[in-house]
Design a protein around this motif. Structure first.
Motif, short mmCIF file in Angstrom:
data_model
loop_
_atom_site.label_atom_id
_atom_site.label_comp_id
_atom_site.label_asym_id
_atom_site.label_seq_id
_atom_site.Cartn_x
_atom_site.Cartn_y
_atom_site.Cartn_z
N UNK A 1 -3.75 48.08 81.08
CA UNK A 1 -4.22 49.37 81.58
C UNK A 1 -4.58 49.28 83.06
N UNK A 2 -4.56 50.43 83.72
CA UNK A 2 -5.07 50.49 85.09
C UNK A 2 -6.52 50.04 85.09
N UNK A 3 -6.84 49.15 86.00
CA UNK A 3 -8.21 48.68 86.18
C UNK A 3 -8.66 47.60 85.23
N UNK A 4 -7.83 47.23 84.27
CA UNK A 4 -8.26 46.27 83.25
C UNK A 4 -8.62 44.92 83.85
N UNK A 5 -7.96 44.53 84.92
CA UNK A 5 -8.20 43.20 85.51
C UNK A 5 -8.78 43.30 86.92
N UNK B 1 -6.52 47.98 90.96
CA UNK B 1 -5.87 49.29 90.83
C UNK B 1 -6.71 50.42 91.39
N UNK B 2 -8.01 50.18 91.53
CA UNK B 2 -8.92 51.21 92.02
C UNK B 2 -9.77 50.69 93.17
N UNK B 3 -10.43 51.62 93.87
CA UNK B 3 -11.45 51.31 94.87
C UNK B 3 -12.82 51.56 94.23
N UNK B 4 -13.80 50.77 94.61
CA UNK B 4 -15.12 50.84 93.95
C UNK B 4 -16.25 51.10 94.95
N UNK C 1 -0.30 45.23 92.58
CA UNK C 1 -0.19 45.43 91.12
C UNK C 1 0.10 46.88 90.76
N UNK C 2 -0.50 47.83 91.47
CA UNK C 2 -0.29 49.25 91.14
C UNK C 2 1.18 49.63 91.30
#
Length: 623
Positions: free
Chosen positions: A190-194, A206-209, A304-305
């Protein structure tokens, strides 16, 4: 997903598309190497349907109504009769909008699907641009949600059987805040899983935090989820720790109510300062064949995205989907598009790739470097035609637009409606669908580019419903709602206009004739020359509310003249000397759109145009 885009574009450019993002990319100027010297021999008609609304026969239209109260359309509503009806409009491609499984407020836990929180869902039926699972489809659209993918497969097969191709949405810029794929193939995460959530940015996150801060639901005085209806999850809270950047690039842990708060921004290796963390495209790839782009990426390590969206698009191609419409494509770096689209073309060289891009300065980058087949011609042609219809511009404003687009004209998809725009028949646009017919003729015949119409446009749907989250002038994409004019044409599945008014039937017949002419006449994929200004300067029986141009190819010569005025117009016009010398003396002229008489005296043609009338005149000459 254009709503509030322009409010955040400047901030986003500052955040993610800084000057650094332009380096190493050749300047986006028209160049001879990518100008099409031989016009395309194919012209497409894209029929956009909002899939969950198309087959809905329920006319309750209660604001914030449930699917049970207001009804919801299904894949199975696209029967052979329905598809034959769509095909009759000259349609070559059907864009099934809202197919990938997106967030919505309806209980599907019996099928293993988690409930979505109304605090981060727009409307009750949900935005199709907040995708929750890219490896499944909206369960609302299936007769049996457990078989929803198989039901969509069957729709693809039916569409193909009627000689049309299938397009679906892909939204690479953002995903739903609670993305969770039940259908992903083995080996795909999934997106963000790792993701490493201890840092704002890492290339393969996959994301910005927003490190150290929790997400807070936005608030507004005049808005409550579900219109204020009680719901166990509608408590003003949503568990997300740490908070992620919002889909439109907003970085605050609590986005504004006008932000795309139901989504999160996908990271493509663009650092928070706007610099890039991947290989740049060399200048020599501008305008190069997709095979050369594919070869460039063979030995490159990409974020990765990028790989995730490669897997997603390959999944849908394998199921028979023929192309994609990319939401807000310019919010994603052009290198990614080169990577993704060259891979898609390797799988299906004829894939139809359409992108939503609103910055004219970037058009050539996304076509020549990003390998987009087609872009929305919204900011240039659509906005200008709308202004002409509303009396805020003269038809001559079309001339410089077409001149600017000549090297890329085939790539600029034309439309007067889509799910983001106001309905033509709404008071906020024209108030009368017949007032837009000259603009529609121009939109369809001006260039070799595809034409797109939005379901219900051809029967004058005004989008008048206050559906809840979605408000009048646009048919809501967030709510369960019926579409009255379309429902009357649909006539309980007969698709024969049995309940339609005479005006609705007349309008549809006009669209049918026009669109079929556009795909059947070789001249509309041929050469173009405007003759408006010359006639405006020369003739006393030609006025500034008219517009005219000629198209020709392979022995076929066509003159298009339209009347944007509410008045009858007695028109006399001539072919300018350059065209007259090339074509030779006119022998005969036949109006194939309205079948009205056209008089000829030398090189002068005379005809009567009704208010908002148009003529498509086939001209026979000595050469």
């Amino acid at each position: 997903m254009r709503i509030v885009y322009f409010l955040v574009q400047a901030a986003l450019i500052g955040c993610l598309l800084s000057c650094d993002s332009k380096q190493n990319i050749a300047k986006a100027e028209p160049v001879a190497a990518v100008t099409t010297e031989t016009p395309s021999t194919e012209k497409a008609v894209v029929y956009q349907v909002f899939t969950r609304l198309y087959g809905n026969t329920n006319d309750t239209n209660k604001p914030w109504g449930t699917a049970e109260e207001n009804g919801v359309g299904k894949f199975s509503d696209f029967t052979d009769t329905a598809l034959a009806d769509i095909k009759s409009l000259g349609t070559t491609h059907v864009w099934y909008t809202g197919v990938p499984h997106h967030v919505l407020v309806r209980d599907y836990t019996a099928y293993g699907i988690s409930n979505d929180d109304p605090d981060v869902v727009k409307g009750r039926a949900g935005s199709p641009y907040a995708v929750k699972d890219y490896y499944s489809v909206n369960p609302d659209l299936a007769d049996n949600p457990a078989q929803r993918l198989e039901e969509f497969d069957a729709l693809i097969a039916r569409t193909h059987a009627h000689g049309m191709k299938v397009i679906i949405d892909i939204v690479p810029n953002h995903v739903a805040r609670n993305y969770q794929s039940l259908g992903r193939p083995e080996g795909i995460s999934d997106f963000g899983a790792h993701d490493d959530t201890s840092v704002t940015y890492a290339r393969d996150n996959n994301f910005y935090y927003v490190v150290g801060e929790d997400f807070e639901v936005p608030t507004a005085v005049d808005y409550q989820p579900l219109g204020g209806e009680a719901h166990p999850l509608a408590d003003g809270k949503f568990d997300e720790s740490p908070a992620k950047w919002t889909g439109n690039g907003a970085r605050a842990p609590q986005p504004d109510i006008n932000d795309w708060y139901e989504t999160v921004k996908v990271n493509y290796g663009v650092k928070p300062d706007g610099s890039y963390d991947f290989a740049r495209l060399p200048a020599h790839l501008r305008g190069a064949h997709w095979r050369q782009h594919a070869a460039f990426w063979v030995d490159k390590d990409v974020p990765d995205s990028w790989r995730k969206f490669y897997d997603i698009t390959q999944f849908w191609l394998a199921r028979g989907v023929d192309g994609f419409r990319y939401d807000m494509a310019e919010m994603v770096p052009v290198e990614f598009w080169s990577y993704l689209n060259s891979a898609i073309k390797q799988t299906n060289p004829n894939a139809f790739i359409l992108a939503e891009v609103y910055n004219p300065d970037e058009y050539r980058n996304y076509i020549q470097l990003g390998l987009m087949d087609y872009l929305y011609d919204k900011v240039e042609l659509y906005d200008t035609l709308k202004a002409i219809i509303q009396g805020e511009a003269k038809p001559a404003a079309i001339i410089p637009i077409q001149a600017r687009m000549q090297d890329i004209e085939h790539h600029m998809l034309h439309f007067l409606e889509n799910h983001d725009e106001q309905r033509i028949a709404s008071p906020e646009f024209a108030g009368d669908p017949f007032k837009a017919l000259p603009a529609m003729v121009v939109s369809v015949t001006l260039s070799s580019s595809p034409t797109m119409i939005y379901f219900g446009q051809e029967v004058g749907e005004p989008g008048a419903q206050d559906a809840g989250f979605g408000k009048p002038s646009r048919t809501s994409i967030f709510d369960y709602v019926g579409v009255p004019n379309h429902q009357r044409w649909m006539n309980d599945g007969a698709f024969d206009g049995g309940q339609s008014t005479d005006d609705e039937k007349a309008l549809r017949n006009y669209y049918k004739k026009l669109l079929n002419l556009s795909v059947s006449e070789p001249a509309f994929t041929g050469h173009y020359a405007e003759i408006h200004q010359w006639n405006l300067d020369q003739s006393t029986r030609y006025n500034e509310q008219l517009f005219s141009f000629v198209r020709w190819r392979a022995g076929q010569k066509i003159l298009v003249v339209v009347n944007f005025s509410a008045q009858n117009s007695s028109v006399s016009l001539e072919l300018p000397p350059a065209i007259a010398n090339q074509w030779g003396p006119v022998i005969s002229a036949t109006d194939t759109l309205e079948h009205r008489p056209v008089s000829i005296e030398g090189q002068q043609l005379s005809l009567e145009l009704a208010p908002y009338g148009s003529s498509i005149i086939h001209i026979k000459t000595e050469r």
